[in-house]
Design a protein around this motif. Structure first.
Motif, PDB file in Angstrom:
ATOM      1  N   PRO A  21       4.585   5.182  -4.342  1.00 24.77           N
ATOM      2  CA  PRO A  21       3.982   4.931  -3.035  1.00 24.77           C
ATOM      3  C   PRO A  21       2.751   5.780  -2.726  1.00 24.77           C
ATOM      4  O   PRO A  21       2.001   5.464  -1.811  1.00 24.77           O
ATOM      5  CB  PRO A  21       5.117   5.241  -2.054  1.00 24.77           C
ATOM      6  CG  PRO A  21       5.968   6.225  -2.773  1.00 24.77           C
ATOM      7  CD  PRO A  21       5.897   5.812  -4.228  1.00 24.77           C
ATOM      8  N   SER A  22       2.519   6.815  -3.495  1.00 24.49           N
ATOM      9  CA  SER A  22       1.391   7.710  -3.208  1.00 24.49           C
ATOM     10  C   SER A  22       0.032   7.036  -3.362  1.00 24.49           C
ATOM     11  O   SER A  22      -0.961   7.507  -2.811  1.00 24.49           O
ATOM     12  CB  SER A  22       1.456   8.949  -4.103  1.00 24.49           C
ATOM     13  OG  SER A  22       1.300   8.582  -5.458  1.00 24.49           O
ATOM     14  N   GLY A  23      -0.035   5.939  -4.066  1.00 21.69           N
ATOM     15  CA  GLY A  23      -1.292   5.240  -4.270  1.00 21.69           C
ATOM     16  C   GLY A  23      -1.581   4.169  -3.228  1.00 21.69           C
ATOM     17  O   GLY A  23      -2.550   3.423  -3.357  1.00 21.69           O
ATOM     18  N   TYR A  24      -0.745   4.100  -2.193  1.00 19.78           N
ATOM     19  CA  TYR A  24      -0.851   3.018  -1.212  1.00 19.78           C
ATOM     20  C   TYR A  24      -0.700   3.551   0.207  1.00 19.78           C
ATOM     21  O   TYR A  24      -0.245   4.668   0.420  1.00 19.78           O
ATOM     22  CB  TYR A  24       0.238   1.968  -1.468  1.00 19.78           C
ATOM     23  CG  TYR A  24       0.185   1.400  -2.854  1.00 19.78           C
ATOM     24  CD1 TYR A  24      -0.640   0.323  -3.140  1.00 19.78           C
ATOM     25  CD2 TYR A  24       0.937   1.956  -3.880  1.00 19.78           C
ATOM     26  CE1 TYR A  24      -0.704  -0.197  -4.431  1.00 19.78           C
ATOM     27  CE2 TYR A  24       0.880   1.449  -5.171  1.00 19.78           C
ATOM     28  CZ  TYR A  24       0.054   0.375  -5.443  1.00 19.78           C
ATOM     29  OH  TYR A  24      -0.015  -0.127  -6.708  1.00 19.78           O
ATOM     30  N   LYS A  25      -1.035   2.691   1.167  1.00 21.94           N
ATOM     31  CA  LYS A  25      -0.787   2.989   2.575  1.00 21.94           C
ATOM     32  C   LYS A  25      -0.588   1.668   3.307  1.00 21.94           C
ATOM     33  O   LYS A  25      -0.939   0.601   2.802  1.00 21.94           O
ATOM     34  CB  LYS A  25      -1.912   3.811   3.184  1.00 21.94           C
ATOM     35  CG  LYS A  25      -3.311   3.262   3.007  1.00 21.94           C
ATOM     36  CD  LYS A  25      -4.347   4.285   3.427  1.00 21.94           C
ATOM     37  CE  LYS A  25      -5.756   3.795   3.140  1.00 21.94           C
ATOM     38  NZ  LYS A  25      -6.758   4.789   3.507  1.00 21.94           N
ATOM     39  N   VAL A  26      -0.010   1.749   4.510  1.00 20.32           N
ATOM     40  CA  VAL A  26       0.303   0.560   5.300  1.00 20.32           C
ATOM     41  C   VAL A  26      -0.691   0.453   6.447  1.00 20.32           C
ATOM     42  O   VAL A  26      -0.905   1.419   7.191  1.00 20.32           O
ATOM     43  CB  VAL A  26       1.746   0.629   5.855  1.00 20.32           C
ATOM     44  CG1 VAL A  26       2.048  -0.588   6.721  1.00 20.32           C
ATOM     45  CG2 VAL A  26       2.753   0.740   4.718  1.00 20.32           C
ATOM     46  N   CYS A  27      -1.275  -0.714   6.603  1.00 23.77           N
ATOM     47  CA  CYS A  27      -2.200  -0.955   7.707  1.00 23.77           C
ATOM     48  C   CYS A  27      -1.409  -0.999   9.005  1.00 23.77           C
ATOM     49  O   CYS A  27      -0.403  -1.705   9.103  1.00 23.77           O
ATOM     50  CB  CYS A  27      -2.938  -2.279   7.496  1.00 23.77           C
ATOM     51  SG  CYS A  27      -3.982  -2.730   8.898  1.00 23.77           S
ATOM     52  N   GLU A  28      -1.857  -0.253   9.990  1.00 26.35           N
ATOM     53  CA  GLU A  28      -1.171  -0.253  11.279  1.00 26.35           C
ATOM     54  C   GLU A  28      -1.586  -1.439  12.147  1.00 26.35           C
ATOM     55  O   GLU A  28      -0.987  -1.675  13.190  1.00 26.35           O
ATOM     56  CB  GLU A  28      -1.410   1.067  12.004  1.00 26.35           C
ATOM     57  CG  GLU A  28      -0.700   2.205  11.309  1.00 26.35           C
ATOM     58  CD  GLU A  28      -0.777   3.515  12.054  1.00 26.35           C
ATOM     59  OE1 GLU A  28      -1.580   3.641  12.999  1.00 26.35           O
ATOM     60  OE2 GLU A  28      -0.021   4.422  11.690  1.00 26.35           O
ATOM     61  N   GLY A  29      -2.571  -2.206  11.713  1.00 27.37           N
ATOM     62  CA  GLY A  29      -2.984  -3.381  12.456  1.00 27.37           C
ATOM     63  C   GLY A  29      -2.180  -4.618  12.096  1.00 27.37           C
ATOM     64  O   GLY A  29      -1.784  -5.388  12.963  1.00 27.37           O
ATOM     65  N   CYS A  30      -1.922  -4.801  10.790  1.00 22.81           N
ATOM     66  CA  CYS A  30      -1.243  -6.033  10.355  1.00 22.81           C
ATOM     67  C   CYS A  30      -0.059  -5.793   9.423  1.00 22.81           C
ATOM     68  O   CYS A  30       0.549  -6.743   8.950  1.00 22.81           O
ATOM     69  CB  CYS A  30      -2.248  -6.956   9.681  1.00 22.81           C
ATOM     70  SG  CYS A  30      -2.913  -6.331   8.110  1.00 22.81           S
TER      71      CYS A  30
END
Length: 77
Positions: A21-30
Motif C-alpha cells: 500500500p505504500s505506493g498508493y493513496k486514496v482520493c478523498e473526492g471520489c
C-alpha cells in the motif's frame, strides 16, 4: 475483456495494491486509488488524498470485491 475490468482482474489488482500500500493513496473526492506520486486525481480532479496504509488496504479490498461502477477515461474515449 469488456470495457469494464472483469471481477477477477479487479480482485488481482486489489490484492497487488493491498500487498504494497505504500505506493498508493486514496482520493478523498471520489475514493479512487491512485499512484503515490499523483498530485491531481485523474477521475475527479481532486487534490486531497489519504495515504495511510490501512486506508489504502481497506479501499483496495472494497473496490476489488465489487463490480466497477465509476466512469473512467477509457469509458469516454
Amino acid at each position: 475483456m469488456s470495457e469494464k475490468q472483469s471481477n477477477e482482474s479487479r480482485k488481482a489488482t486489489a490484492a497487488r495494491i493491498a500487498s504494497d500500500p505504500s505506493g498508493y493513496k486514496v482520493c478523498e473526492g471520489c475514493d479512487s486509488i491512485v499512484g503515490g506520486a499523483t498530485m491531481l486525481c485523474p477521475n475527479c480532479h481532486s487534490f486531497r488524498f489519504d495515504g495511510a496504509a490501512q486506508r489504502v488496504i481497506d479501499q483496495a479490498n472494497l473496490l476489488g470485491s465489487r463490480e466497477q461502477t465509476s466512469v473512467t477515461s477509457s469509458d469516454l474515449g
